[in-house]
Write an enzyme that holds these catalytic residues in place. Structure first.
Site, short mmCIF file in Angstrom:
data_model
loop_
_atom_site.label_atom_id
_atom_site.label_comp_id
_atom_site.label_asym_id
_atom_site.label_seq_id
_atom_site.Cartn_x
_atom_site.Cartn_y
_atom_site.Cartn_z
N LYS A 24 28.03 40.49 24.99
CA LYS A 24 27.71 39.16 24.44
C LYS A 24 26.62 38.50 25.26
O LYS A 24 25.63 37.98 24.73
CB LYS A 24 28.96 38.25 24.43
CG LYS A 24 30.16 38.85 23.75
CD LYS A 24 31.39 37.94 23.83
CE LYS A 24 31.94 37.66 25.22
NZ LYS A 24 32.58 38.83 25.87
N ARG A 66 30.77 40.72 39.98
CA ARG A 66 31.67 39.59 39.78
C ARG A 66 33.06 39.88 40.36
O ARG A 66 33.57 40.98 40.19
CB ARG A 66 31.79 39.29 38.28
CG ARG A 66 30.68 38.39 37.80
CD ARG A 66 30.59 38.26 36.32
NE ARG A 66 31.84 38.07 35.61
CZ ARG A 66 31.91 37.93 34.28
NH1 ARG A 66 30.80 37.95 33.57
NH2 ARG A 66 33.07 37.78 33.70
N ARG A 98 42.27 40.35 31.94
CA ARG A 98 41.30 39.81 30.95
C ARG A 98 41.41 40.59 29.64
O ARG A 98 41.36 39.99 28.56
CB ARG A 98 39.88 39.87 31.52
CG ARG A 98 39.64 38.81 32.60
CD ARG A 98 38.44 39.12 33.46
NE ARG A 98 37.21 39.16 32.73
CZ ARG A 98 36.12 39.82 33.12
NH1 ARG A 98 36.13 40.50 34.24
NH2 ARG A 98 35.03 39.80 32.39
P1 AP5 Z 1 27.73 41.71 29.31
O1 AP5 Z 1 26.60 41.33 28.43
O2 AP5 Z 1 27.82 41.06 30.65
O3 AP5 Z 1 29.12 41.58 28.51
P2 AP5 Z 1 29.92 40.27 28.08
O4 AP5 Z 1 30.49 40.53 26.72
O5 AP5 Z 1 29.09 39.04 28.25
O6 AP5 Z 1 31.09 40.37 29.15
P3 AP5 Z 1 31.82 39.31 30.10
O7 AP5 Z 1 32.67 40.14 31.02
O8 AP5 Z 1 30.86 38.34 30.72
O9 AP5 Z 1 32.72 38.56 29.09
P4 AP5 Z 1 33.97 37.76 29.36
O10 AP5 Z 1 34.16 37.10 28.06
O11 AP5 Z 1 35.12 38.50 29.90
O12 AP5 Z 1 33.56 36.82 30.62
P5 AP5 Z 1 33.16 35.29 30.71
O13 AP5 Z 1 32.10 35.17 31.72
O14 AP5 Z 1 32.98 34.71 29.36
O15 AP5 Z 1 27.68 43.31 29.48
C1 AP5 Z 1 28.59 43.97 30.35
C2 AP5 Z 1 27.88 45.17 31.00
O16 AP5 Z 1 27.55 46.14 30.01
C3 AP5 Z 1 26.55 44.81 31.68
O17 AP5 Z 1 26.41 45.61 32.81
C4 AP5 Z 1 25.48 45.17 30.62
O18 AP5 Z 1 24.24 45.52 31.21
C5 AP5 Z 1 26.14 46.36 29.93
N1 AP5 Z 1 25.81 46.45 28.51
C6 AP5 Z 1 25.66 45.41 27.62
N2 AP5 Z 1 25.41 45.88 26.39
C7 AP5 Z 1 25.43 47.24 26.49
C8 AP5 Z 1 25.23 48.30 25.55
N3 AP5 Z 1 24.99 48.03 24.26
N4 AP5 Z 1 25.32 49.57 25.98
C9 AP5 Z 1 25.58 49.84 27.29
N5 AP5 Z 1 25.76 48.89 28.24
C10 AP5 Z 1 25.69 47.60 27.85
O19 AP5 Z 1 34.52 34.64 31.26
C11 AP5 Z 1 34.96 34.84 32.58
C12 AP5 Z 1 36.24 34.07 32.82
O20 AP5 Z 1 36.01 32.65 32.66
C13 AP5 Z 1 37.41 34.37 31.89
O21 AP5 Z 1 38.15 35.51 32.28
C14 AP5 Z 1 38.24 33.09 32.00
O22 AP5 Z 1 38.94 33.06 33.22
C15 AP5 Z 1 37.16 32.01 32.07
N6 AP5 Z 1 36.76 31.49 30.74
C16 AP5 Z 1 35.52 31.60 30.16
N7 AP5 Z 1 35.52 31.02 28.95
C17 AP5 Z 1 36.78 30.55 28.76
C18 AP5 Z 1 37.41 29.86 27.67
N8 AP5 Z 1 36.74 29.57 26.55
N9 AP5 Z 1 38.70 29.53 27.81
C19 AP5 Z 1 39.40 29.83 28.94
N10 AP5 Z 1 38.87 30.47 29.99
C20 AP5 Z 1 37.56 30.83 29.90
#
Ligand code: AP5
Length: 219
Positions: A13, A160, A171
């Site tokens: 994402k 991270r 998660r």
């Molecule tokens: P990346 O683009 O970083 O993936 P992502 O979907 O953004 O993954 P996240 O881990 O950031 O999502 P998340 O929802 O768990 O974390 P968030 O920060 O929102 O890609 C991942 C890897 O794959 C990278 O190395 C990239 O280069 C590679 N890649 C990408 N596309 C690829 C492809 N097509 N092919 C191969 N490789 C690829 O949340 C973190 C924490 O914050 C949560 O756990 C929670 O504690 C809190 N939080 C955030 N939002 C909320 C909410 N709304 N409510 C409650 N708690 C929340």
């Protein structure tokens, strides 16, 4: 317009949102990034949520909704991507209220579909530029020049804390038990487009752009 990027941890994402910011000037609101900023700045909220995030738990709906309300106080943009929000049905319902006050609604939800087998390898290889926050992967999506960020030329990268095994497991569990139901909430409104996010980064970019082009948002 308002877009929600929906999918499990590591589904890409953030990678796709960062691409749309650079190419089309969309605004990208990553709630995970907003929370990590609070932790980095050692604000009262940051100190309060640090252990929660590092354990892979969700932050409370109340805190998330306040953060999101502030997004609209800051500035307006033509197209805004919400990445990682909403993550509970309660957040999704409250989000409708926040948007309607601003004469907005969720126009499109892009559902990033990836099998859980791919996700672990993606998250384990993730590197984030310490200076500008751009996301890379050690193997799948490295910077063009080893050790140098393509965008800000920073030379420090970090992993991270919540990508460690136990937090990551939690998660994934929470995604399955709490967050997946949000997709049904939006499917009932007929605004979900699912894409195969297990494909290569460049192919996924093309497919996301096609979904946006179908709505006349990009050409
Ligand atoms: P990346 O683009 O970083 O993936 P992502 O979907 O953004 O993954 P996240 O881990 O950031 O999502 P998340 O929802 O768990 O974390 P968030 O920060 O929102 O890609 C991942 C890897 O794959 C990278 O190395 C990239 O280069 C590679 N890649 C990408 N596309 C690829 C492809 N097509 N092919 C191969 N490789 C690829 O949340 C973190 C924490 O914050 C949560 O756990 C929670 O504690 C809190 N939080 C955030 N939002 C909320 C909410 N709304 N409510 C409650 N708690 C929340």
């Amino acid at each position: 317009m308002v877009f929600v990027f929906f999918g499990p941890p590591g589904s890409g994402k953030g990678t796709q949102a960062q691409y749309l910011v650079k190419k089309y000037g969309f605004r990208h609101i990553s709630t995970g990034q907003l929370l990590r900023q609070e932790i980095q700045n050692k604000t009262a909220l940051g100190l309060d949520i640090k252990s929660h995030i590092e354990a892979g738990e969700l932050v409370s709906d109340g805190v998330m909704l306040e953060l999101v309300k502030n997004v609209f106080r800051d500035k307006n943009s033509e197209h805004v991507i919400f990445d990682g929000f909403p993550r509970t049905v309660h957040q999704a319902i409250a989000f409708e209220g926040i948007l309607s006050v601003n004469n907005l609604r969720v126009d499109l939800v892009i559902n990033f579909e990836v099998s859980f087998d791919h996700l672990l390898e993606r998250v384990k290889g993730r590197l984030t530029c310490k200076t500008c926050g751009h996301v890379y992967h050690e193997v799948n999506n490295p910077p063009k020049n080893v050790g140098v960020c393509d965008f800000c030329h920073g030379v420090s990268f970090e992993k991270r804390n919540d990508d460690e095994d136990s937090a990551l497991k939690r998660r994934f569990e929470l995604y399955k038990t709490e967050t997946q139901t949000v997709k049904d909430f939006y499917s009932d409104r007929g605004i979900v487009v699912s894409i195969d996010a297990s494909l290569a980064v460049e192919t996924v970019k093309k497919n996301v752009e096609e979904a946006l082009a179908d709505l006349g948002i990009v050409s």
